[in-house]
Design a protein around this motif. Structure first.
Motif, PDB file in Angstrom:
ATOM      1  N   GLY A 168       0.867  -1.254  -0.049  1.00 49.30           N
ATOM      2  CA  GLY A 168       0.117  -0.061   0.073  1.00 49.30           C
ATOM      3  C   GLY A 168       0.993   1.370  -0.052  1.00 49.30           C
ATOM      4  O   GLY A 168       0.495   2.164  -0.547  1.00 49.30           O
ATOM      5  N   LEU A 169       1.981   1.234   0.727  1.00 50.78           N
ATOM      6  CA  LEU A 169       2.973   2.309   0.681  1.00 50.78           C
ATOM      7  C   LEU A 169       3.662   2.744  -0.535  1.00 50.78           C
ATOM      8  O   LEU A 169       3.936   3.797  -0.752  1.00 50.78           O
ATOM      9  CB  LEU A 169       3.837   2.527   2.035  1.00 50.78           C
ATOM     10  CG  LEU A 169       3.264   2.569   3.488  1.00 50.78           C
ATOM     11  CD1 LEU A 169       4.200   2.252   4.374  1.00 50.78           C
ATOM     12  CD2 LEU A 169       2.574   3.824   3.663  1.00 50.78           C
ATOM     13  N   GLY A 170       3.511   1.440  -1.096  1.00 49.63           N
ATOM     14  CA  GLY A 170       4.373   1.504  -2.403  1.00 49.63           C
ATOM     15  C   GLY A 170       3.980   2.674  -3.600  1.00 49.63           C
ATOM     16  O   GLY A 170       4.470   3.417  -4.046  1.00 49.63           O
ATOM     17  N   PRO A 171       2.552   2.170  -3.925  1.00 51.48           N
ATOM     18  CA  PRO A 171       2.129   3.534  -4.913  1.00 51.48           C
ATOM     19  C   PRO A 171       1.942   4.764  -4.223  1.00 51.48           C
ATOM     20  O   PRO A 171       1.917   5.692  -5.085  1.00 51.48           O
ATOM     21  CB  PRO A 171       0.497   2.825  -5.070  1.00 51.48           C
ATOM     22  CG  PRO A 171       0.804   1.189  -4.575  1.00 51.48           C
ATOM     23  CD  PRO A 171       1.768   1.349  -3.662  1.00 51.48           C
ATOM     24  N   LEU A 172       1.679   4.762  -2.953  1.00 55.58           N
ATOM     25  CA  LEU A 172       1.707   6.180  -2.460  1.00 55.58           C
ATOM     26  C   LEU A 172       3.145   6.960  -2.511  1.00 55.58           C
ATOM     27  O   LEU A 172       3.060   8.270  -2.950  1.00 55.58           O
ATOM     28  CB  LEU A 172       1.264   6.137  -1.029  1.00 55.58           C
ATOM     29  CG  LEU A 172      -0.081   5.896  -0.822  1.00 55.58           C
ATOM     30  CD1 LEU A 172      -0.401   5.756   0.828  1.00 55.58           C
ATOM     31  CD2 LEU A 172      -1.176   7.032  -1.181  1.00 55.58           C
ATOM     32  N   LEU A 173       4.073   6.270  -2.469  1.00 59.36           N
ATOM     33  CA  LEU A 173       5.350   6.670  -2.688  1.00 59.36           C
ATOM     34  C   LEU A 173       5.736   7.216  -3.904  1.00 59.36           C
ATOM     35  O   LEU A 173       6.104   8.235  -4.482  1.00 59.36           O
ATOM     36  CB  LEU A 173       6.505   5.598  -2.205  1.00 59.36           C
ATOM     37  CG  LEU A 173       7.908   5.950  -2.306  1.00 59.36           C
ATOM     38  CD1 LEU A 173       8.308   7.018  -1.129  1.00 59.36           C
ATOM     39  CD2 LEU A 173       8.859   4.695  -2.177  1.00 59.36           C
ATOM     40  N   VAL A 174       5.049   6.358  -5.098  1.00 60.18           N
ATOM     41  CA  VAL A 174       5.421   6.606  -6.460  1.00 60.18           C
ATOM     42  C   VAL A 174       4.344   7.983  -6.799  1.00 60.18           C
ATOM     43  O   VAL A 174       4.809   8.814  -7.321  1.00 60.18           O
ATOM     44  CB  VAL A 174       4.460   5.394  -7.283  1.00 60.18           C
ATOM     45  CG1 VAL A 174       4.536   5.823  -8.706  1.00 60.18           C
ATOM     46  CG2 VAL A 174       5.537   4.291  -7.177  1.00 60.18           C
ATOM     47  N   SER A 175       3.359   7.937  -6.295  1.00 58.67           N
ATOM     48  CA  SER A 175       2.243   9.161  -6.302  1.00 58.67           C
ATOM     49  C   SER A 175       3.023  10.299  -5.725  1.00 58.67           C
ATOM     50  O   SER A 175       2.974  11.626  -6.259  1.00 58.67           O
ATOM     51  CB  SER A 175       0.905   8.924  -5.808  1.00 58.67           C
ATOM     52  OG  SER A 175       0.132  10.180  -5.681  1.00 58.67           O
ATOM     53  N   ALA A 176       3.652  10.301  -4.482  1.00 57.03           N
ATOM     54  CA  ALA A 176       4.207  11.660  -3.918  1.00 57.03           C
ATOM     55  C   ALA A 176       5.506  11.960  -4.558  1.00 57.03           C
ATOM     56  O   ALA A 176       5.439  13.288  -4.942  1.00 57.03           O
ATOM     57  CB  ALA A 176       4.611  11.213  -2.466  1.00 57.03           C
ATOM     58  N   ILE A 177       6.354  11.033  -5.216  1.00 58.32           N
ATOM     59  CA  ILE A 177       7.505  11.582  -5.758  1.00 58.32           C
ATOM     60  C   ILE A 177       6.978  11.957  -7.259  1.00 58.32           C
ATOM     61  O   ILE A 177       7.595  12.824  -8.063  1.00 58.32           O
ATOM     62  CB  ILE A 177       8.545  10.456  -5.661  1.00 58.32           C
ATOM     63  CG1 ILE A 177       8.925  10.325  -4.118  1.00 58.32           C
ATOM     64  CG2 ILE A 177       9.842  10.998  -6.413  1.00 58.32           C
ATOM     65  CD1 ILE A 177      10.030   9.443  -3.823  1.00 58.32           C
ATOM     66  N   ALA A 232      -3.166  10.366 -13.969  1.00 60.41           N
ATOM     67  CA  ALA A 232      -2.274   9.609 -13.726  1.00 60.41           C
ATOM     68  C   ALA A 232      -2.284   9.401 -12.092  1.00 60.41           C
ATOM     69  O   ALA A 232      -2.299   8.353 -11.436  1.00 60.41           O
ATOM     70  CB  ALA A 232      -1.000   9.988 -13.966  1.00 60.41           C
ATOM     71  N   ASP A 233      -2.627  10.386 -11.278  1.00 69.21           N
ATOM     72  CA  ASP A 233      -2.805  10.574  -9.838  1.00 69.21           C
ATOM     73  C   ASP A 233      -4.011   9.547  -9.569  1.00 69.21           C
ATOM     74  O   ASP A 233      -4.039   8.937  -8.623  1.00 69.21           O
ATOM     75  CB  ASP A 233      -2.959  12.031  -9.298  1.00 69.21           C
ATOM     76  CG  ASP A 233      -1.320  12.648  -9.178  1.00 69.21           C
ATOM     77  OD1 ASP A 233      -0.564  11.930  -9.081  1.00 69.21           O
ATOM     78  OD2 ASP A 233      -1.567  13.780  -9.208  1.00 69.21           O
ATOM     79  N   MET A 234      -5.198  10.072 -10.395  1.00 65.24           N
ATOM     80  CA  MET A 234      -6.517   9.288  -9.784  1.00 65.24           C
ATOM     81  C   MET A 234      -6.188   7.737 -10.106  1.00 65.24           C
ATOM     82  O   MET A 234      -6.705   6.807  -9.398  1.00 65.24           O
ATOM     83  CB  MET A 234      -7.568   9.829 -10.651  1.00 65.24           C
ATOM     84  CG  MET A 234      -8.782   9.089 -10.325  1.00 65.24           C
ATOM     85  SD  MET A 234      -9.272   9.634  -8.259  1.00 65.24           S
ATOM     86  CE  MET A 234      -9.558  11.298  -8.481  1.00 65.24           C
ATOM     87  N   ALA A 235      -5.394   7.759 -11.217  1.00 64.63           N
ATOM     88  CA  ALA A 235      -5.242   6.102 -11.539  1.00 64.63           C
ATOM     89  C   ALA A 235      -4.394   5.323 -10.399  1.00 64.63           C
ATOM     90  O   ALA A 235      -4.768   4.157 -10.243  1.00 64.63           O
ATOM     91  CB  ALA A 235      -4.520   6.040 -12.769  1.00 64.63           C
ATOM     92  N   LEU A 236      -3.441   5.903  -9.952  1.00 67.29           N
ATOM     93  CA  LEU A 236      -2.629   5.608  -8.822  1.00 67.29           C
ATOM     94  C   LEU A 236      -3.514   5.121  -7.685  1.00 67.29           C
ATOM     95  O   LEU A 236      -3.447   4.169  -6.657  1.00 67.29           O
ATOM     96  CB  LEU A 236      -1.315   6.393  -8.574  1.00 67.29           C
ATOM     97  CG  LEU A 236      -0.368   6.278  -9.455  1.00 67.29           C
ATOM     98  CD1 LEU A 236       0.762   7.417  -9.153  1.00 67.29           C
ATOM     99  CD2 LEU A 236       0.383   4.834  -9.521  1.00 67.29           C
ATOM    100  N   TYR A 237      -4.549   6.212  -7.319  1.00 60.95           N
ATOM    101  CA  TYR A 237      -5.562   6.054  -6.207  1.00 60.95           C
ATOM    102  C   TYR A 237      -6.187   5.051  -6.459  1.00 60.95           C
ATOM    103  O   TYR A 237      -6.746   4.127  -5.295  1.00 60.95           O
ATOM    104  CB  TYR A 237      -6.317   7.203  -5.826  1.00 60.95           C
ATOM    105  CG  TYR A 237      -5.378   8.476  -5.643  1.00 60.95           C
ATOM    106  CD1 TYR A 237      -4.518   8.395  -4.611  1.00 60.95           C
ATOM    107  CD2 TYR A 237      -5.770   9.770  -5.906  1.00 60.95           C
ATOM    108  CE1 TYR A 237      -3.556   9.407  -4.155  1.00 60.95           C
ATOM    109  CE2 TYR A 237      -5.016  10.833  -5.560  1.00 60.95           C
ATOM    110  CZ  TYR A 237      -3.881  10.822  -4.813  1.00 60.95           C
ATOM    111  OH  TYR A 237      -3.394  11.817  -4.473  1.00 60.95           O
TER     112      TYR A 237
END
Length: 401
Positions: free
Chosen positions: A155-164, A243-248
């Protein structure tokens, strides 16, 4: 007759130290998969690569896991369980650092293959260790806790991708640093690593003979897990989301995998685990079919994605619990290697099938592949849980009128 698994004798503070070490290792594996797989997919998508190419890069690591499985027992004999896990960690870290400096489809296929060798030792041996610690009574809770930590990394992995940002390579370096730090608790736990006895011969045939439904579940879990993690962001972008919504959307899927571990831990020792497996299988089938119809609904799409991700990953967790019930400690490494190998066979087939389906039939080829993949396992479960017992009872009745 199959031996019942008995726990390795680890008590008190040693037991807690061992559990902390393998939990941190599980978090590292989860972060490696949860950050790198969507990062690879989104990076290649933003660079205009085809879905086919994305699928081949994603499938390289699972292929390495399949080929590495037969060598896990010899590796443990030479380096020990703990040494093999540390070596695997170092391999994963090195490949993640190299990826930003060596971009290209062929180059990334090679690096992901090498990373898969390291992930294999971490994944298989951490699950072997935790299963060896557990008893039949507490195995559901222990495995669910272990999987909770692993899926938290997911779960933290995609959040990391989204944040950076999916176009930035810094995510590789951050994830590599976190995984490198996970070596510390492994080293601190060097005195409590389990003695599994003389590892038994690794065998697909024995694993399928002893636990056919469990091993077949591993295949489906591999197809669904790899395709969801890799292609949900691509699916979202191609269906019109940014892209951000797709990561969510991926975060919702992985959020479901985390949440699903709580009921598994609470109820897997109270109800028939085989029945729980079938319930999750049916739910996964139904929810995958519903996704295209709720995609434009801003309310329904999120709970459907959470439940779809949760029921799909629950298949893996319940199957691992059943695996620990069926095999004794001396056979766990080999059985777990066979389990992970067939899981990764599904992980190879899943992204490739989804990539081709999306190219041929459009974005909805993604959920369609995952729904259709449930059908063979549903048929096998129906045979083993309903039709076969009735068939055997009918034969017995005819023989003993």
């Amino acid at each position: 007759m199959t031996s019942v698994a008995t726990p390795v004798n680890t008590k008190g503070s040693d037991w807690r130290k061992a559990l902390i070490a393998i939990s941190v290792s599980a978090f590292a594996v989860g972060l490696a998969v949860g950050a790198v797989m969507p990062l690879i997919a989104m990076s290649m998508e933003l660079r205009g690569e085809s879905a086919d190419s994305i699928g081949y890069v994603v499938a390289a690591a699972p292929l390495a896991l399949v080929l590495t499985g037969p060598f896990i027992n010899p590796m443990v004999r030479v380096f020990g369980l703990l040494g093999s896990m540390v070596l695997g960690t170092l391999v994963v870290v090195a490949t993640m650092i190299a990826m930003p400096f060596w971009y290209g489809v062929e180059e990334w296929v090679a690096l992901r293959f090498i990373a898969g060798v390291g992930i294999a030792s971490l994944w298989i041996l951490s699950e072997t260790w935790v299963n060896a610690l557990a008893t039949t009574e507490n195995r559901g809770r222990i495995i669910a806790g272990f999987m909770f930590v692993m899926t938290l990394g997911f779960g933290l992995g995609p959040l990391l991708v989204s944040a950076i940002g999916p176009a930035e390579f810094m995510t590789f370096f951050v994830a590599a640093a976190v995984i490198a730090v996970s070596i510390i608790p492994l080293v601190l736990a060097r005195n409590v690593a389990p003695d599994l006895g003389v590892p038994q011969k690794w065998s697909f045939i024995r694993a399928f003979r002893v636990a056919p439904l469990v091993m077949a579940t591993a295949v489906l879990a591999g197809v669904t897990d790899s395709a969801q993690i890799s292609f949900i962001p691509v699916y979202g972008v191609r269906m019109g989301y940014d892209a951000d919504m797709a990561l969510y959307m991926l975060v919702a899927i992985i959020g479901g995998t985390v949440i699903s571990q709580l009921p598994i831990g609470l109820y897997s020792h109270r109800i028939d685990r085989n029945k729980l497996l079938v319930v999750c299988l049916v739910a996964c089938f139904v929810l995958g079919g519903v996704v295209p119809f709720v995609l434009d609904d801003p309310i329904l799409i999120w709970p459907v994605l959470v439940l779809w991700g949760g029921t799909a990953f629950a298949l893996y967790s319940i199957a691992i619990i059943l695996l620990g019930d069926r095999f004794p400690p001396a056979e766990l490494a080999g059985a777990n290697a066979a389990f992970v190998c067939v899981f990764e066979m599904g992980s190879i087939a899943g992204p490739i099938a989804v990539g081709h389906a999306m190219e041929l039939m459009g974005p909805n080829g993604m959920p369609m592949v995952l729904v259709v993949s449930c059908v063979p396992l549903l048929a096998l479960a129906m045979w083993r849980r309903v039709l076969r017992p009735r068939f055997l009872r009918a034969i017995e009745t005819n023989e003993n009128p």
